[in-house]
Write a protein that holds these residues in place. Structure first.
Motif, PDB file in Angstrom:
ATOM      1  N   GLU A  62       0.825  -1.208   0.000  1.00  0.00           N
ATOM      2  CA  GLU A  62       0.000   0.000   0.000  1.00  0.00           C
ATOM      3  C   GLU A  62       0.859   1.258   0.000  1.00  0.00           C
ATOM      4  OE1 GLU A  62      -0.580  -2.667   1.877  1.00  0.00           O
ATOM      5  OE2 GLU A  62      -2.439  -3.317   0.889  1.00  0.00           O
ATOM      6  N   GLY A  63       2.022   1.176   0.647  1.00  0.00           N
ATOM      7  CA  GLY A  63       2.934   2.316   0.635  1.00  0.00           C
ATOM      8  C   GLY A  63       3.483   2.597  -0.749  1.00  0.00           C
ATOM      9  N   ILE A  64       3.785   1.530  -1.492  1.00  0.00           N
ATOM     10  CA  ILE A  64       4.252   1.686  -2.871  1.00  0.00           C
ATOM     11  C   ILE A  64       3.138   2.266  -3.734  1.00  0.00           C
ATOM     12  CG2 ILE A  64       5.069   0.463  -4.922  1.00  0.00           C
ATOM     13  CD1 ILE A  64       6.310  -1.614  -3.057  1.00  0.00           C
ATOM     14  N   LEU A  65       1.952   1.701  -3.578  1.00  0.00           N
ATOM     15  CA  LEU A  65       0.803   2.133  -4.373  1.00  0.00           C
ATOM     16  C   LEU A  65       0.519   3.614  -4.158  1.00  0.00           C
ATOM     17  CD1 LEU A  65      -1.305   0.598  -6.231  1.00  0.00           C
ATOM     18  CD2 LEU A  65      -2.830   0.662  -4.253  1.00  0.00           C
ATOM     19  N   SER A  66       0.498   4.036  -2.906  1.00  0.00           N
ATOM     20  CA  SER A  66       0.183   5.436  -2.605  1.00  0.00           C
ATOM     21  C   SER A  66       1.302   6.368  -3.056  1.00  0.00           C
ATOM     22  CB  SER A  66      -0.082   5.612  -1.109  1.00  0.00           C
ATOM     23  OG  SER A  66       1.086   5.341  -0.357  1.00  0.00           O
ATOM     24  N   ALA A  67       2.566   5.933  -2.931  1.00  0.00           N
ATOM     25  CA  ALA A  67       3.680   6.775  -3.378  1.00  0.00           C
ATOM     26  C   ALA A  67       3.582   7.050  -4.874  1.00  0.00           C
ATOM     27  CB  ALA A  67       5.011   6.101  -3.043  1.00  0.00           C
ATOM     28  N   LEU A  68       3.261   6.027  -5.652  1.00  0.00           N
ATOM     29  CA  LEU A  68       3.081   6.199  -7.091  1.00  0.00           C
ATOM     30  C   LEU A  68       1.874   7.081  -7.382  1.00  0.00           C
ATOM     31  CD1 LEU A  68       3.752   2.567  -8.367  1.00  0.00           C
ATOM     32  CD2 LEU A  68       5.065   4.607  -9.004  1.00  0.00           C
ATOM     33  N   PHE A  69       0.776   6.817  -6.696  1.00  0.00           N
ATOM     34  CA  PHE A  69      -0.460   7.547  -6.953  1.00  0.00           C
ATOM     35  C   PHE A  69      -0.285   9.034  -6.670  1.00  0.00           C
ATOM     36  CE2 PHE A  69      -4.712   9.103  -6.336  1.00  0.00           C
ATOM     37  CZ  PHE A  69      -5.480   8.373  -7.233  1.00  0.00           C
ATOM     38  N   PHE A  70       0.301   9.357  -5.539  1.00  0.00           N
ATOM     39  CA  PHE A  70       0.452  10.763  -5.173  1.00  0.00           C
ATOM     40  C   PHE A  70       1.494  11.470  -6.037  1.00  0.00           C
ATOM     41  CE2 PHE A  70      -1.023   9.358  -0.733  1.00  0.00           C
ATOM     42  CZ  PHE A  70      -2.350   9.577  -1.069  1.00  0.00           C
ATOM     43  N   ALA A  71       2.504  10.743  -6.494  1.00  0.00           N
ATOM     44  CA  ALA A  71       3.474  11.341  -7.419  1.00  0.00           C
ATOM     45  C   ALA A  71       2.795  11.732  -8.721  1.00  0.00           C
ATOM     46  CB  ALA A  71       4.619  10.362  -7.684  1.00  0.00           C
TER      47      ALA A  71
END
Length: 204
Positions: A62-71
């Motif tokens: 989820e941390g990877i997913l959110s980092a990509l999404f917010f970028a």
């Protein structure tokens, strides 16, 4: 590649190099396999790093997913802000929202695909409050820009909650179809049609 540009903007410097590398490979995994089917082990195999390194930088999937999404979201909103800054009328604002959206999707198709498929997962995951806060901030910025043309806003739909759907809805639907190869004509070729349609939809 635009993957590099967006990640370098969000995670600059040499020390963030491994983090960017993990995210870039994860982006491809999510797009190729889907959010549900992509696991930490899949990402590990793709980027040839350790599970420990992945957890160190992002905590979990989820941390990877959110980092990509917010970028991606930050880059998209920066593009919009630059367009809104030079808008001199209410109609210019509507055109700027449409044009910046279409330009960004066509310039960043892999990121756009990811945003479409990952939104629901981020919205119900551990970063949902951050996403809600970000969306509310973006909504308020657009609302403020629309209201800055006080003499014109009396002629448009007054439900500001409805405005994003009226303005972006048709463009988003077409972009999804284009990214899925269900239509072939570039969204940019229909820029004027989408802008005119959005403008008409706002009239009382």
């Amino acid at each position: 590649m635009n993957q590099h540009k967006i990640l370098e903007s969000r995670f600059p410097g040499r020390r963030a190099g491994l983090k960017r590398e993990i995210l870039e490979h994860a982006l491809h995994c999510f797009n190729e396999l889907g959010v549900e089917s992509t696991t930490i082990d899949v990402i590990k195999a793709r980027c040839e790093t350790s599970v420990g390194a992945i957890y160190h930088h992002f905590g979990n999937k989820e941390g990877i997913l959110s980092a990509l999404f917010f970028a991606a979201q930050d880059d998209q909103r920066l593009h919009l802000a630059q367009s809104l800054a030079i808008s001199n009328s209410l109609r210019d604002v509507v055109s700027a929202i449409i044009s910046s959206y279409l330009d960004w999707v066509v310039e960043n198709p892999e990121w756009a695909k990811f945003l479409y498929q990952a939104r629901a997962s981020v919205a119900k995951g551990p970063f949902k409050e951050e996403l809600n806060d970000r969306n509310l901030k973006g909504f308020r910025e657009i609302r403020a820009k629309l209201l800055s043309f006080e003499n014109e806003t009396t002629d448009i739909v007054q439900s500001f909650e409805l405005l994003p759907s009226l303005i972006i809805g048709p463009s988003e639907n077409y972009c999804r179809a284009w990214l899925a190869d269900r239509v072939q004509t570039s969204p940019l070729d229909y820029r004027e049609e989408f802008s005119e349609s959005a403008w008409r939809s706002l009239q009382r």
